[in-house]
Scaffold this active site. Structure first.
Site, PDB file in Angstrom:
ATOM      1  N   ASP A   1      -2.155  38.833 -31.606  1.00 18.32           N
ATOM      2  CA  ASP A   1      -1.822  39.154 -32.991  1.00 18.32           C
ATOM      3  C   ASP A   1      -1.067  40.479 -33.018  1.00 18.32           C
ATOM      4  OD1 ASP A   1      -3.142  36.909 -33.743  1.00 18.32           O
ATOM      5  OD2 ASP A   1      -4.844  37.924 -34.667  1.00 18.32           O
TER       6      ASP A   1
ATOM      7  N   ASP B   1      24.506  65.344 -20.865  1.00 26.15           N
ATOM      8  CA  ASP B   1      24.476  64.392 -19.753  1.00 26.15           C
ATOM      9  C   ASP B   1      24.160  65.108 -18.440  1.00 26.15           C
ATOM     10  OD1 ASP B   1      25.057  62.143 -21.230  1.00 26.15           O
ATOM     11  OD2 ASP B   1      27.216  62.263 -20.914  1.00 26.15           O
TER      12      ASP B   1
ATOM     13  N   LYS C   1      10.626  64.205 -26.736  1.00 24.37           N
ATOM     14  CA  LYS C   1       9.821  63.216 -26.019  1.00 24.37           C
ATOM     15  C   LYS C   1       8.730  63.894 -25.200  1.00 24.37           C
ATOM     16  CE  LYS C   1      11.834  59.139 -26.858  1.00 24.37           C
ATOM     17  NZ  LYS C   1      11.117  57.984 -27.447  1.00 24.37           N
TER      18      LYS C   1
ATOM     19  N   PHE D   1      15.633  47.613 -30.333  1.00 20.44           N
ATOM     20  CA  PHE D   1      15.911  46.829 -29.138  1.00 20.44           C
ATOM     21  C   PHE D   1      14.635  46.540 -28.344  1.00 20.44           C
ATOM     22  CE2 PHE D   1      17.449  47.574 -24.560  1.00 20.44           C
ATOM     23  CZ  PHE D   1      17.536  46.225 -24.288  1.00 20.44           C
TER      24      PHE D   1
ATOM     25  N   ARG E   1      23.217  56.667 -13.476  1.00 18.97           N
ATOM     26  CA  ARG E   1      21.996  56.339 -14.188  1.00 18.97           C
ATOM     27  C   ARG E   1      21.290  55.143 -13.539  1.00 18.97           C
ATOM     28  NH1 ARG E   1      22.778  60.538 -15.709  1.00 18.97           N
ATOM     29  NH2 ARG E   1      22.979  61.409 -17.798  1.00 18.97           N
TER      30      ARG E   1
ATOM     31  N   TYR F   1      16.502  65.910 -27.707  1.00 22.40           N
ATOM     32  CA  TYR F   1      15.844  64.596 -27.647  1.00 22.40           C
ATOM     33  C   TYR F   1      14.806  64.569 -26.524  1.00 22.40           C
ATOM     34  CZ  TYR F   1      15.490  59.479 -27.165  1.00 22.40           C
ATOM     35  OH  TYR F   1      15.042  58.182 -27.068  1.00 22.40           O
TER      36      TYR F   1
END
Length: 315
Positions: free
Chosen positions: A29, A277, A148, A14, A211, A144
């Site tokens: 480029d 969450d 990161k 995405f 969020r 996750y």
């Protein structure tokens, strides 16, 4: 930007698709690297756009991939936030070794700057204050987010040891054109897709999770701002930037707003809440605005309408 040649890792995703389009629109480029043998339709046939297929996990010669590029954009993440806790060890095995090999290649090949897409929604964890500044504690509650954050630390290490220049963007929940509505990640696209006829909207918990949502055009503008800003920051902290709207919206309010914009009535498919969450996540992007002049340009309802129009367009 003059003389730049950019490598975008995760170019088929995405953010990657939109970033490649923006780089080429700026006359730069660009090499796109992704898992599929062919580029996404939006990138097919672009002038001065090279596509390379492969996976970073199985890359045998990262130096050959990196060579000749002035800037490397790393948009590749290991796993998905909400499922990463199912197998934390796999996140480490899949995500960390390839990233370190990539940094080694960037160092050897003299890359001017790497730009890493981190996660503003997961690296902070259940932060106390909102909006959250870059100086807030990082206590991720998902594998996750830990992955990161670990890459961020390696970037800082490689600058300390070898002078490899980098920027980190801790990005809010991006939405907009070219987002796959069928993936687990991406609430706005999923809600709009289902409102437009694809079925019931999955709702995890009570829908009160808040969020920060930002249109992809504003996200890409942030990438360009930090990648090609000439002045070097005076402190390591200035290599790290939040990218968000600074406005929090609950899941239920997103559904309500999307329903109003599309004129469709939502049908909810309720599920228990998820352990990964956090209750509230809103980002403070003052540092990015102050140091680069960046700021959100796409309004919320305009962004929803544009995304819905893209989803309605036959492809």
């Amino acid at each position: 930007m003059k003389g730049a040649r950019c490598l975008v890792l995760g170019a088929g995703g995405f953010i990657g698709t939109n970033l490649c389009l923006a780089l080429r629109a700026a006359g730069i480029d660009t090499t796109g690297f992704g898992r599929k043998s062919r580029p996404p339709p939006a990138l097919a046939g672009l002038d001065r756009m090279l596509w390379l297929a492969g996976s970073i996990e199985s890359l045998s010669d990262p130096d050959a991939l990196v060579a000749g590029h002035t800037h490397v954009f790393d948009l590749i993440g290991a796993g998905l936030p909400n499922s990463s806790n199912d197998n934390p060890a796999q996140i480490v095995a899949d995500g960390l070794p390839p990233k370190v090999r990539l940094l080694e290649a960037c160092r050897r090949q003299g890359v001017q700057r790497t730009v890493f897409a981190s996660s503003g929604g997961t690296v902070y964890g259940p932060a106390g204050d909102a909006p959250i500044p870059e100086t807030a504690a990082t206590e991720p509650i998902s594998a996750y987010g830990i992955g990161k954050l670990t890459v961020e630390k390696y970037l800082a290490l490689y600058r300390h040891l070898y002078g490899l220049e980098y920027r980190v963007l801790r990005i809010a929940n991006a939405y907009g054109q070219h987002q796959d509505p069928n993936r687990e990640q991406g609430l706005v696209a999923a809600v709009l897709h289902r409102l437009l006829g694809a079925g019931a909207i999955p709702l995890w918990g009570d829908g009160a999770v808040i969020r920060d949502y930002l249109h992809i055009d504003d996200v890409v503008a942030a990438f360009l701002a930090v990648a090609f800003l000439e002045a070097e920051p005076g402190a390591d902290a200035s290599r790290l930037f939040n990218v968000g709207s600074g406005i929090g919206r609950s899941v239920l309010s997103v559904i309500e707003d999307a329903a109003r914009v599309t004129g469709c009535r939502p049908i909810l498919d309720r599920h228990p809440g998820r352990s990964g969450d956090v209750a509230v996540n809103i980002l403070d992007s003052t540092r990015l605005q102050r140091e680069t002049g960046w700021g959100p340009r796409v309004g919320w309802e305009d962004g929803l309408a544009r995304t819905a129009a893209w989803l309605r367009t036959p492809r």
